[in-house]
Design an enzyme around this catalytic site. Sequence first.
Site, short mmCIF file in Angstrom:
data_model
loop_
_atom_site.label_atom_id
_atom_site.label_comp_id
_atom_site.label_asym_id
_atom_site.label_seq_id
_atom_site.Cartn_x
_atom_site.Cartn_y
_atom_site.Cartn_z
N GLY A 68 0.08 4.61 -0.41
CA GLY A 68 -0.59 5.90 -0.24
C GLY A 68 -1.26 6.36 -1.51
O GLY A 68 -2.07 5.65 -2.12
N ASP A 97 -7.16 -1.84 6.47
CA ASP A 97 -7.87 -3.06 6.86
C ASP A 97 -8.93 -3.42 5.82
O ASP A 97 -9.15 -4.61 5.52
CB ASP A 97 -8.51 -2.89 8.23
CG ASP A 97 -7.51 -2.48 9.29
OD1 ASP A 97 -6.33 -2.85 9.16
OD2 ASP A 97 -7.91 -1.77 10.24
N SER A 153 0.86 -1.18 0.00
CA SER A 153 0.00 0.00 0.00
C SER A 153 0.90 1.24 0.00
O SER A 153 1.62 1.49 0.96
CB SER A 153 -0.90 -0.01 1.24
OG SER A 153 -1.68 1.16 1.30
#
Length: 310
Positions: A219, A249, A217
């Site tokens: 951003g 999540d 991930s």
Amino acid sequence: MILTVTLNTALDITYRVPALRPHASHRVTEVTERPGGKGLNVARVLAALGHEVTVTGFVGGATGRTVQDQLLGVERVSDALVPVTGSTRRTIAVVDAATGDTTQLNEPGPAVSPTEWAAFQEAYEHLLRSASAVALCGSLPPGVPVGAYATLVRAARAASVPVLLDTSGEPLRRGIAARPDLVKPNADELAELTGSHEPLQAMKDARRRGAHAVVASLGAEGLFALTPDGEWRAPAPDRLSGNPTGAGDSAVAGLLSGQVEHLPWPQRLARAVALSAATVVSPVAGEFDRDTYESLVGKVAVADRLDGAA
């Protein structure tokens, strides 16, 4: 049944204030409480997507009872949390309504004894017998061995249950050596693990360390995936304002649901990105705005990096 593990469960408390200022008193305009910790957030999103989920981990004290009471009202989520003598932690998110920024305060969690850790491992191995996949999520509470996730990954592999690992630091370093099917670090966690700030190189290093597949991930750049089937990038949609707590999540829930549904990687990544964005505009972690999700999931353009897309 999908199994999610949250060794350091929490009661997530979100305060909304008109504007957050240091050294000042604040009038809270809204308070929400939800069962929290990364795996519980993942479970609620999976349940909202229509999957049957069992949650396990540690729970204790008055805060723990509140967590379990609130789980009773979550459709398709079954509670298999293991009791401890200590008290479940609280996490406090303060949302600045003027800027949309969130300040997070996280308690450490209860001390877990060797006997309690052994009891959890026994319960976990029993739950694996009926699990289609398992997600191991979040930090370790005091007293749990730093190699705990490595132990749990090996147990899942022995039971032939696909396992996703989402943690950081030394627990990630040790856990990845046990060869999980998927790890989902963010940019900082990936750099800490590998020492490289170049995403693709760091992801290749993470695979060499033991991960079957890596989804990072990054951003505003979205998700990068390095798998045995290829490399992909799923860019994030336009920046959405709101509370980013739990967005990662929700991405885990998208990836895990895609795995048990046997979706191809581009569809898994598109779902993960859309769920993550839809969580930002939701007021609390572990929930997503369904209209936002449905409007975005078909618009995420997943690029095949092997064809030179950037």
